[in-house]
Design a protein around this motif. Structure first.
Motif, PDB file in Angstrom:
ATOM      1  N   SER A 122      -5.166   0.857  -4.333  1.00  0.00           N
ATOM      2  CA  SER A 122      -6.260   0.650  -3.379  1.00  0.00           C
ATOM      3  C   SER A 122      -7.567   1.283  -3.821  1.00  0.00           C
ATOM      4  N   LYS A 123      -7.501   2.448  -4.449  1.00  0.00           N
ATOM      5  CA  LYS A 123      -8.749   3.144  -4.784  1.00  0.00           C
ATOM      6  C   LYS A 123      -9.164   2.900  -6.229  1.00  0.00           C
ATOM      7  N   PRO A 149      -3.174   8.893  -4.080  1.00  0.00           N
ATOM      8  CA  PRO A 149      -3.987   7.693  -4.330  1.00  0.00           C
ATOM      9  C   PRO A 149      -5.277   7.951  -5.100  1.00  0.00           C
ATOM     10  N   TYR A 150      -5.712   9.230  -5.155  1.00  0.00           N
ATOM     11  CA  TYR A 150      -7.033   9.522  -5.745  1.00  0.00           C
ATOM     12  C   TYR A 150      -6.950  10.200  -7.106  1.00  0.00           C
ATOM     13  N   TYR A 209      -3.709  13.885   5.932  1.00  0.00           N
ATOM     14  CA  TYR A 209      -4.129  12.474   6.023  1.00  0.00           C
ATOM     15  C   TYR A 209      -3.717  11.864   7.368  1.00  0.00           C
ATOM     16  N   ASN A 246      -7.510  14.069   0.988  1.00  0.00           N
ATOM     17  CA  ASN A 246      -8.046  13.407   2.171  1.00  0.00           C
ATOM     18  C   ASN A 246      -7.465  14.110   3.381  1.00  0.00           C
ATOM     19  N   GLY A 283       0.846  -1.190   0.000  1.00  0.00           N
ATOM     20  CA  GLY A 283       0.000   0.000   0.000  1.00  0.00           C
ATOM     21  C   GLY A 283       0.882   1.241   0.000  1.00  0.00           C
ATOM     22  N   SER A 284       0.288   2.383  -0.332  1.00  0.00           N
ATOM     23  CA  SER A 284       1.116   3.590  -0.281  1.00  0.00           C
ATOM     24  C   SER A 284       1.383   3.986   1.172  1.00  0.00           C
ATOM     25  N   GLN A 285       0.578   3.411   2.083  1.00  0.00           N
ATOM     26  CA  GLN A 285       0.837   3.663   3.505  1.00  0.00           C
ATOM     27  C   GLN A 285       2.267   3.232   3.866  1.00  0.00           C
ATOM     28  N   ILE A 311      -1.024  16.123  -0.596  1.00  0.00           N
ATOM     29  CA  ILE A 311      -1.981  15.269  -1.325  1.00  0.00           C
ATOM     30  C   ILE A 311      -2.662  16.205  -2.321  1.00  0.00           C
ATOM     31  N   ARG A 351      -3.165  -4.739  -1.047  1.00  0.00           N
ATOM     32  CA  ARG A 351      -2.132  -3.927  -0.393  1.00  0.00           C
ATOM     33  C   ARG A 351      -0.953  -3.675  -1.338  1.00  0.00           C
ATOM     34  N   SER A 392      -1.057   4.170  -5.635  1.00  0.00           N
ATOM     35  CA  SER A 392      -1.704   3.042  -4.977  1.00  0.00           C
ATOM     36  C   SER A 392      -2.744   2.414  -5.889  1.00  0.00           C
ATOM     37  N   ASP A 414       1.649  12.503  -2.409  1.00  0.00           N
ATOM     38  CA  ASP A 414       0.870  11.296  -2.121  1.00  0.00           C
ATOM     39  C   ASP A 414      -0.414  11.361  -2.957  1.00  0.00           C
TER      40      ASP A 414
END
Ligand SMILES: Cc1ncc(COP(=O)(O)O)c(C=O)c1O
Length: 441
Positions: A253-254, A224-225, A140, A194, A114-116, A189, A261, A251, A222
């Motif tokens: 994830s979205k 992800p969206y 975030y 977020n 994940g990007s986390q 972001i 992950r 990522s 960052d």
């Protein structure tokens, strides 16, 4: 039925309490995590979590891809892999990033859990205790958790409806540097933020890059969206125009599914080498199976078409939320209309405290995340993050109806009992992104 009991002598008190490393003092349960257990009850409309809505995924296609993967390449997929990540997937990641104007070499990509995990690894290789990271206000919660765990000092910088405010960024950098402190990076972001829901305007991007270049400060982008804009082409990434000064995080994830992950970092070459070393010490390698599953999905499915479907589904939910807010919220509340992503940032009428209101909201079967979760310094009490990504449009409307009921009760209580009601709220409640200045209702 077996009865699990604790071993004798065990106690609920933590006998190791005086032995933990100092960095664990910054590790506290996020306000979101504490909420998940309550908010996941079916009777509660959760406008709290940021879970992507993956019900539209073609599970038959994914299932076939995974079955094929096990049959044809199972021994590789279930084996350890490279610390940097699967070469084929890194190649495909470069195709994904091309949609945002990035021309990258797969050799500069590191696959992460994940990007986390990418946020964690970047912080691990750059930050010593007491270093400064600059973040948007708000930011975030998962990144703030990482920064805290590495004992980093977060300095928040104002945002407005066009994203990070250049003059505030310049001022914050100058103030920190004048105090002789080291800024390790600016964490931003830029797209469908977020939790603030805002996007850095195209005009502002070069200015932000210029400020960081001049001050010799690295940017951690960052994103992800970024591919989840509702009506617009993807914005050009900051990294696209500044390969040496930006570490870009992405990522799946979205845009696919968070359960695999799989995320990544694209970094200047020397940084990439350090990231691989950090990745190896953290996990040996990112999971081969997940990477190959994502890779097979990208190869066998119209992933761009799938993202388009996601965008339409999220747009419908955004519309439902904004319409419900327009119809029902008291005029003194303010919120923004996001053009992509998952989140609306709502600022309550003066004097209300979102965190103090939360237990009453949950009793009324609606959940949100109080704004304080998104600040490292206790601000944000007058605001909340509302997510529209997961519930159906009908549930979103019902959730807003319940929330409005709670807010109206709070306003009434405040009028009855006066301003002392939430005396614990810090002063300057709305510092940071305070919603749009124009009345959108
Ligand atoms: C801004 C931001 N960064 C990073 C992440 C982590 O995403 P993941 O680890 O699933 O890629 C999230 C998840 O919500 C996010 O909103």
């Amino acid at each position: 039925m077996s009865q699990l009991s604790r071993p004798s002598g065990s106690t609920r008190l933590d006998s190791y309490v005086d032995r933990y490393a100092a960095r664990t003092q910054g590790m506290t349960a996020s306000e979101i995590r504490a909420l998940f257990s309550v908010a996941s009850r079916p009777e509660v409309v959760s406008l709290a979590g940021g879970m992507p809505n993956i019900s539209g995924l073609p599970l038959d296609v994914v299932g076939e891809a995974i079955e094929g993967l096990v049959r044809t390449a199972g021994t590789t997929a279930m084996q350890y892999g490279s610390g940097q990540g699967d070469p084929r997937l890194r190649d495909q990641i470069c195709d994904v990033m091309r949609l945002e104007g990035i021309e990258a070499h797969p050799d500069d990509v590191v696959v992460t859990v994940g990007s986390q995990q990418a946020v964690d690894l970047v912080t691990r290789i750059f930050c010593d205790p007491g270093d400064v990271v600059i973040c948007e206000a708000p930011s975030y919660v998962g990144a703030l958790g990482v920064f805290k765990a590495y004992q980093v000092d977060v300095v928040h910088v104002e945002m407005d409806e066009h994203g990070l405010v250049p003059s505030s960024l310049r001022e914050a950098i100058a103030t920190v540097q004048a105090a002789g402190r080291r800024i390790k990076f600016v964490y931003t972001i830029p797209n469908y933020h977020n939790p603030a829901g805002v996007t850095m305007s195209a005009q502002r991007r070069p200015e932000i890059l210029e400020i960081c270049r001049e001050a010799d400060v690295l940017v951690l982008e960052d994103n992800p969206y970024g591919l989840l804009g509702f009506d617009e082409e993807p914005y050009r990434a900051l990294r696209a125009d500044e390969p040496d000064g930006v570490i870009y995080l992405g990522s799946f994830s979205k845009t696919f599914a968070p359960g695999f992950r799989v995320g990544w970092a694209l970094a200047p070459h020397a940084v990439r080498e350090k990231l691989v070393l950090a990745q190896e010490s953290a996990t040996l390698c990112p999971p081969s199976f997940s990477q190959m599953a994502v890779s097979a999905y990208l190869e066998n499915h119209d992933w761009v078409g799938q993202i388009k479907q996601f965008r339409e589904m999220y747009r419908e939910r955004r519309d439902a939320m904004v319409e419900a807010l327009d119809d029902m919220m008291p005029p003194a509340a303010r919120w923004n209309v996001p053009t992509g992503g998952f989140y609306v940032w709502l600022t309550l009428p003066d004097g209300l405290d979102a965190k103090a209101m939360l237990p009453r909201a949950v009793t009324s079967r609606v959940a949100f995340v109080p704004g304080t979760a998104f600040f490292a310094d206790g601000f944000g009490a007058q605001s909340m993050r509302l997510s529209y990504c997961y519930p159906t449009p009908e549930r979103i409307r019902e959730g807003v109806r319940r929330l409005v009921g709670v807010i109206e009760e709070e306003v009434e209580l405040r009028e009855t009992f006066g301003t002392g009601l939430h005396a614990a709220a810090p002063p300057g409640l709305t510092r940071g992104y305070d919603g749009p200045t124009t009345d959108l209702t």
